[in-house]
Design a protein around this motif. Structure first.
Motif, PDB file in Angstrom:
ATOM      1  N   VAL A  89      21.828  16.310   3.674  1.00  9.49           N
ATOM      2  CA  VAL A  89      22.713  16.346   2.503  1.00  9.49           C
ATOM      3  C   VAL A  89      22.722  17.784   1.983  1.00  9.49           C
ATOM      4  CG1 VAL A  89      22.243  13.936   1.913  1.00  9.49           C
ATOM      5  CG2 VAL A  89      20.890  15.730   0.843  1.00  9.49           C
ATOM      6  N   GLY A  90      23.607  18.085   1.033  1.00  5.84           N
ATOM      7  CA  GLY A  90      23.661  19.430   0.466  1.00  5.84           C
ATOM      8  C   GLY A  90      23.199  19.420  -0.979  1.00  5.84           C
ATOM      9  N   LEU A  91      22.695  20.537  -1.435  1.00  2.44           N
ATOM     10  CA  LEU A  91      22.270  20.669  -2.834  1.00  2.44           C
ATOM     11  C   LEU A  91      22.835  21.938  -3.431  1.00  2.44           C
ATOM     12  CD1 LEU A  91      18.423  20.062  -3.251  1.00  2.44           C
ATOM     13  CD2 LEU A  91      20.280  18.483  -3.651  1.00  2.44           C
ATOM     14  N   ARG A  92      23.317  21.855  -4.686  1.00  2.00           N
ATOM     15  CA  ARG A  92      23.567  23.060  -5.480  1.00  2.00           C
ATOM     16  C   ARG A  92      22.732  22.917  -6.739  1.00  2.00           C
ATOM     17  NH1 ARG A  92      28.506  23.940  -7.808  1.00  2.00           N
ATOM     18  NH2 ARG A  92      29.152  21.743  -7.690  1.00  2.00           N
ATOM     19  N   GLY A  93      22.050  23.951  -7.125  1.00  2.00           N
ATOM     20  CA  GLY A  93      21.251  23.874  -8.341  1.00  2.00           C
ATOM     21  C   GLY A  93      20.031  24.763  -8.224  1.00  2.00           C
ATOM     22  N   PRO A  94      19.086  24.688  -9.147  1.00  2.00           N
ATOM     23  CA  PRO A  94      19.095  23.786 -10.296  1.00  2.00           C
ATOM     24  C   PRO A  94      20.033  24.283 -11.388  1.00  2.00           C
ATOM     25  CG  PRO A  94      17.165  25.196 -10.390  1.00  2.00           C
ATOM     26  CD  PRO A  94      17.883  25.548  -9.127  1.00  2.00           C
ATOM     27  N   PHE A  95      20.603  23.333 -12.133  1.00  5.00           N
ATOM     28  CA  PHE A  95      21.518  23.656 -13.221  1.00  5.00           C
ATOM     29  C   PHE A  95      20.984  23.121 -14.553  1.00  5.00           C
ATOM     30  CE2 PHE A  95      24.832  23.193  -9.714  1.00  5.00           C
ATOM     31  CZ  PHE A  95      25.048  24.556  -9.591  1.00  5.00           C
ATOM     32  N   GLY A  96      21.447  23.754 -15.612  1.00  3.86           N
ATOM     33  CA  GLY A  96      21.314  23.184 -16.949  1.00  3.86           C
ATOM     34  C   GLY A  96      20.055  23.562 -17.706  1.00  3.86           C
ATOM     35  N   THR A  97      20.037  23.070 -18.940  1.00  5.25           N
ATOM     36  CA  THR A  97      18.896  23.327 -19.827  1.00  5.25           C
ATOM     37  C   THR A  97      17.800  22.298 -19.545  1.00  5.25           C
ATOM     38  OG1 THR A  97      19.974  21.931 -21.484  1.00  5.25           O
ATOM     39  CG2 THR A  97      20.317  24.308 -21.679  1.00  5.25           C
ATOM     40  N   TYR A  98      16.629  22.521 -20.132  1.00  7.21           N
ATOM     41  CA  TYR A  98      15.490  21.640 -19.843  1.00  7.21           C
ATOM     42  C   TYR A  98      14.776  21.254 -21.134  1.00  7.21           C
ATOM     43  CZ  TYR A  98      13.836  26.482 -19.603  1.00  7.21           C
ATOM     44  OH  TYR A  98      13.621  27.805 -19.861  1.00  7.21           O
ATOM     45  N   TRP A  99      13.872  20.292 -21.001  1.00  8.85           N
ATOM     46  CA  TRP A  99      13.116  19.822 -22.173  1.00  8.85           C
ATOM     47  C   TRP A  99      12.251  20.971 -22.688  1.00  8.85           C
ATOM     48  CZ3 TRP A  99      15.191  15.466 -23.598  1.00  8.85           C
ATOM     49  CH2 TRP A  99      15.660  14.560 -22.650  1.00  8.85           C
ATOM     50  N   PRO A 100      12.299  21.280 -23.979  1.00 11.88           N
ATOM     51  CA  PRO A 100      11.576  22.450 -24.505  1.00 11.88           C
ATOM     52  C   PRO A 100      10.091  22.157 -24.755  1.00 11.88           C
ATOM     53  CG  PRO A 100      12.840  21.429 -26.243  1.00 11.88           C
ATOM     54  CD  PRO A 100      13.084  20.604 -25.007  1.00 11.88           C
ATOM     55  N   LEU A 101       9.363  21.956 -23.682  1.00  7.64           N
ATOM     56  CA  LEU A 101       7.983  21.474 -23.793  1.00  7.64           C
ATOM     57  C   LEU A 101       7.066  22.483 -24.473  1.00  7.64           C
ATOM     58  CD1 LEU A 101       7.941  19.805 -20.305  1.00  7.64           C
ATOM     59  CD2 LEU A 101       7.712  18.619 -22.490  1.00  7.64           C
ATOM     60  N   GLU A 102       7.354  23.761 -24.293  1.00  4.98           N
ATOM     61  CA  GLU A 102       6.505  24.762 -24.971  1.00  4.98           C
ATOM     62  C   GLU A 102       6.704  24.717 -26.475  1.00  4.98           C
ATOM     63  OE1 GLU A 102       6.272  28.147 -21.611  1.00  4.98           O
ATOM     64  OE2 GLU A 102       6.201  28.830 -23.711  1.00  4.98           O
ATOM     65  N   ALA A 103       7.970  24.595 -26.889  1.00  2.00           N
ATOM     66  CA  ALA A 103       8.259  24.558 -28.332  1.00  2.00           C
ATOM     67  C   ALA A 103       7.661  23.318 -28.991  1.00  2.00           C
ATOM     68  CB  ALA A 103       9.771  24.584 -28.557  1.00  2.00           C
ATOM     69  N   MET A 104       7.386  22.286 -28.198  1.00  2.00           N
ATOM     70  CA  MET A 104       6.856  21.039 -28.767  1.00  2.00           C
ATOM     71  C   MET A 104       5.337  21.035 -28.845  1.00  2.00           C
ATOM     72  SD  MET A 104       9.064  18.148 -26.912  1.00  2.00           S
ATOM     73  CE  MET A 104      10.813  18.211 -26.845  1.00  2.00           C
ATOM     74  N   GLN A 105       4.692  22.097 -28.394  1.00  3.94           N
ATOM     75  CA  GLN A 105       3.232  22.103 -28.395  1.00  3.94           C
ATOM     76  C   GLN A 105       2.716  21.953 -29.824  1.00  3.94           C
ATOM     77  OE1 GLN A 105       1.506  25.203 -26.043  1.00  3.94           O
ATOM     78  NE2 GLN A 105       2.504  24.490 -24.191  1.00  3.94           N
TER      79      GLN A 105
END
Ligand code: FAD
Length: 272
Positions: A89-105
């Protein structure tokens, strides 16, 4: 990384859901490939097209594999259900924003998800476990239609051992089900949150997220501490085509993970 090709292996996860372990063929790309929990790839099934699919694994122990959990709902995802080990199969990415785990510390965290909303949060759960001392109380509220639809049930004990309070609920039980019946947002009635130090991560059907947000705001959790992962039909994945536009945002590029404070004025805008 347009056109990257992969081998795949797969595990049946739940009714109509499969987890794919994808191996990037090019060793150089495999080495360079980095992503964060909450991001997604455009997965291309030759002859059928592409679908946006989140990374569903632990970043630390994915061993060069890209893990995707896919619910088979339509053209591309049904084609994925017919893949065999060794298919490409083919993949394009990674795309997008992510969970802000550092800010939640330092904060208490409520992870609220339904159905196929758990896979995009699974990597975040493992990151929290690996840095468990950096977070306060962590609660997972997870709902599925039936017990057979629950994802990753064999991992719940490990998560509990890492001091994650797991509250699972289903819409309809079966003869063996002794757990809760009901919907995810209901569980806000069962525990107290400290609004000044609680962050929410929510992913799942939009109706579920609306009620989670409602309950969180009712408990005075600030809207910039409520994070949601949004889904819209995606085409390019890079903010060019406008298919996934929500107000002024492109979900693929500005999201999928947003603090609710950014989305608030546009959350009721229908997909078109
Ligand atoms: C950022 C992001 C991450 C995602 N992560 C995952 C994941 O990890 N696992 C997973 O199984 N799915 C995920 N999805 C959903 C997945 O992209 C869609 O189910 C996929 O587009 C279906 O493609 P298809 O060709 O199989 O279905 P189609 O033939 O295009 O459509 C089948 C049916 O599903 C509906 N539909 C299609 N896409 C969507 C959508 N995005 N939202 C609501 N209804 C839709 C259509 O209206 C139609 O009724 C994600 C979507 C986004 C935007």
């Amino acid at each position: 990384m347009p056109g990257t090709q992969i081998n795949c292996s797969f595990t049946p996860e739940a009714e109509g859901v499969t987890t794919f372990a994808l191996k990037l063929i090019d060793p150089e790309i495999q080495q360079r490939y980095r992503w964060e929990p909450g991001q997604f790839n455009m997965v291309y099934i030759p002859g059928y097209g592409e679908a946006a699919i989140s990374m569903s694994s632990d970043v630390a122990s994915s061993n060069g594999l890209v893990i995707h959990t896919i619910r088979h709902v339509g053209n591309v995802t049904y084609a994925a259900s017919r893949l065999k080990v060794g298919d490409m199969v083919g993949l394009r990415g990674p795309f997008g924003t992510y969970w802000p785990l550092e800010a939640m510390q330092g904060m208490d965290i409520v992870i609220a998800c339904g159905g196929i909303g758990l896979p995009p949060l699974r990597g975040a759960i493992y990151s929290i476990i690996q840095n468990r001392a950096n977070y306060g109380k962590v609660t997972l509220l997870y709902g599925a239609r039936t017990p057979k639809d629950l994802m990753y049930p064999n991992e719940y004990d490990t998560w509990k051992q890492a001091d994650i309070d797991i509250q699972v609920t289903v819409d309809r039980g079966d003869d063996l089900w002794t757990g809760r019946i009901g919907v995810v947002p209901m569980y806000f009635y069962h525990f107290r949150v400290d609004p000044h130090k609680t962050a929410i991560m929510a992913c799942g059907p939009e109706i579920m997220m609306r009620f989670v947000i409602y309950e969180a705001l009712a408990r005075r959790i600030p809207s910039d501490h409520i994070y949601v992962s949004m889904e819209r039909n995606m085409k390019c994945g890079q903010g060019f085509c406008g298919h996934c536009q929500l107000g002024p945002f492109f979900i693929c590029k500005d999201g999928p993970v947003f603090p609710f404070s950014r989305l608030e004025p546009f959350f009721n805008v229908e997909e078109f």
